[in-house]
Each structure stands twice: as C-alpha cells, then as structure tokens.
Scaffold this motif. Structure first.
Motif, mmCIF file in Angstrom:
data_model
loop_
_atom_site.group_PDB
_atom_site.id
_atom_site.type_symbol
_atom_site.label_atom_id
_atom_site.label_comp_id
_atom_site.label_asym_id
_atom_site.label_seq_id
_atom_site.Cartn_x
_atom_site.Cartn_y
_atom_site.Cartn_z
ATOM 1 N N PHE A 96 34.285 29.240 -22.164
ATOM 2 C CA PHE A 96 33.274 29.926 -22.952
ATOM 3 C C PHE A 96 32.369 30.721 -22.021
ATOM 4 N N ALA A 97 32.323 32.029 -22.242
ATOM 5 C CA ALA A 97 31.565 32.923 -21.372
ATOM 6 C C ALA A 97 30.072 32.862 -21.675
ATOM 7 N N VAL A 98 29.291 32.801 -20.620
ATOM 8 C CA VAL A 98 27.837 32.937 -20.695
ATOM 9 C C VAL A 98 27.537 34.220 -19.930
ATOM 10 N N VAL A 107 21.600 27.038 -22.484
ATOM 11 C CA VAL A 107 22.908 27.130 -23.151
ATOM 12 C C VAL A 107 23.521 25.755 -23.449
ATOM 13 N N ARG A 108 22.839 24.706 -23.085
ATOM 14 C CA ARG A 108 23.409 23.363 -23.252
ATOM 15 C C ARG A 108 23.737 23.045 -24.701
ATOM 16 N N ASP A 109 22.864 23.375 -25.639
ATOM 17 C CA ASP A 109 23.141 23.080 -27.044
ATOM 18 C C ASP A 109 24.387 23.819 -27.544
ATOM 19 N N TYR A 110 24.556 25.043 -27.101
ATOM 20 C CA TYR A 110 25.766 25.811 -27.438
ATOM 21 C C TYR A 110 26.998 25.072 -26.910
ATOM 22 N N TYR A 129 25.920 31.054 -11.481
ATOM 23 C CA TYR A 129 25.788 29.843 -10.683
ATOM 24 C C TYR A 129 25.055 28.719 -11.410
ATOM 25 N N HIS A 130 23.863 28.995 -11.955
ATOM 26 C CA HIS A 130 23.054 27.936 -12.566
ATOM 27 C C HIS A 130 23.734 27.342 -13.790
ATOM 28 N N VAL A 131 24.415 28.169 -14.548
ATOM 29 C CA VAL A 131 25.153 27.674 -15.714
ATOM 30 C C VAL A 131 26.337 26.819 -15.268
#
Length: 140
Positions: A96-98, A107-110, A129-131
């Motif tokens: 899944f692309a962020v 983006v954690r809930d997604y 990186y952070h994701v």
C-alpha cells in the motif's frame, strides 16, 4: 544481503526485451482507480512465465493513507479484487503506497484497516523512511 534489481512501471508498457535490458528481475506495477496503469492478467502471466517476479502496489490519491481505518478497509477490498483479476496468487502481498512525506502515526489507522481485511502477512507498505520504519516496528 543481496540486492536484486527491479523496476517500477506505471503507465508504460515495455516489452519483455526492454525490461530484461534493464537487468530487472522483478516488476512493480499498480492496482488503483486508474485502469490505464494497473496490472493486466496477460502481463502477470507473461512476466512470470519468463522468470520475472511481479509486485502489486495499491496506489490512489496522495493523501489517501491519512484518511483512516475505513479508507484502508475499502482500499484493501478493491486492491484484492484487482489482484485476483490480474492473476496474482491469493497469498501474494499487496503493498500500500503512502505518497506523501508523513509519519507512521498519520497512516497507522489506514494500515490497520487494510490489515483487518487482508491480514498482516498479505500486506506491505511502500513509502518514505518514517512510514517504513513505523510499519516495520508494527510488524509489517
């Protein structure tokens, strides 16, 4: 760790000869709301029959991954339907692309939404990186 070269292709439709000329051993292409950039079943068949691994990435709008659990659930269902239609194995992960520079917290809930549909072993995250660091720490 051995690096295995691959390529990420959106709208182009290079031939097998052109892909091989890059030295790629795998090809990433998309599942999305834009059918013109999505995997086609003939590509999956032809690439795998010729020794190329296929990677599926779900991608939509830039800020989609910050839209919460319900968005992750909806996207997982759509991505999985497209995965099946393209001929990917049922157990192959969908990434899944962020597409924005953001934090894992944003983006954690997604991610929890798409995990609730597909399971943690059938998903990955494609992003900054952070994701990626947050997803790794989450066990993705």
């Amino acid at each position: 760790m051995t690096n295995i070269k691959g390529i990420d292709i959106a709208w182009a439709r290079p031939s097998l000869t052109e892909i091989r000329a890059t030295g790629a051993k795998w090809v990433a292409r998309y599942f999305s709301n834009d059918a013109t950039k999505n995997w086609a079943s003939n590509e999956v068949h032809d690439y795998t029959a010729n020794g190329l691994a296929c990677v599926g990435v779900w991608e939509t709008t830039t800020t989609r991954a910050t839209q919460g659990h319900a968005a992750g659930v909806a996207d997982a269902h759509t991505a999985d339907s497209q995965r099946k239609a393209a001929g990917f194995p049922a157990d192959q992960p969908i990434y899944f692309a962020v597409d924005e520079d953001t934090s894992w917290a944003a983006v954690r809930d997604y991610a929890l939404g798409f995990i609730s549909v597909l399971g943690i072993k059938r998903v990955g995250v494609y992003g900054g990186y952070h994701v990626i660091e947050g997803a790794h720490n989450e066990g993705i």
